[in-house]
Write a protein that holds these residues in place. Structure first.
Motif: not given
Length: 124
Positions: A41-59, A109-111
């Protein structure tokens, strides 16, 4: 075209766990990198987690490292965010996101596609 629908949000006390799911439609799901964002609430949207196509890499963003785990099942067109050791500051609407490239999934912006979000509330 990919449609994303989140589920699993709810209210939890600090220290608890929640499992968010994102169900994706479309035959091209496995070609997208996937991620989770959140907006408090009251804040900008922020990144939490990502996963690549195969699931072999996460961030992960630093604030959730060691507490959250992202995974995907391409056979079921789903992405999971397992959240543990929840804190009141994790309270937010959580959004599932799809991007064409793994490097792009951390940038709002890249989603390419967004879900409508699911609310997570953590009380102290």
């Amino acid at each position: 075209q990919v449609q994303l629908v989140e589920s699993g949000g709810g209210s939890m006390q600090a220290g608890g766990s929640l499992r968010l799911s994102c169900a994706a439609s479309g035959r091209t799901f496995s070609t997208y990198a996937m991620g989770w964002f959140r907006q408090a609430p009251g804040k900008e949207r922020e990144f939490v987690a990502a996963i690549n196509w195969t699931g072999s890499s996460t961030y992960y963003t630093d604030s959730v490292k060691g507490r959250f785990t992202i995974s995907r099942d391409n056979a079921k067109n789903t992405v999971i965010l397992q959240m543990s050791s929840l804190k009141p500051e994790d309270t937010a609407v959580y959004y599932c996101a799809a991007a064409r490239y793994y490097s792009a999934v951390r940038g709002i912006n890249d989603i390419a596609y967004w879900g409508k979000g699911t609310l997570v509330t953590v009380s102290s």
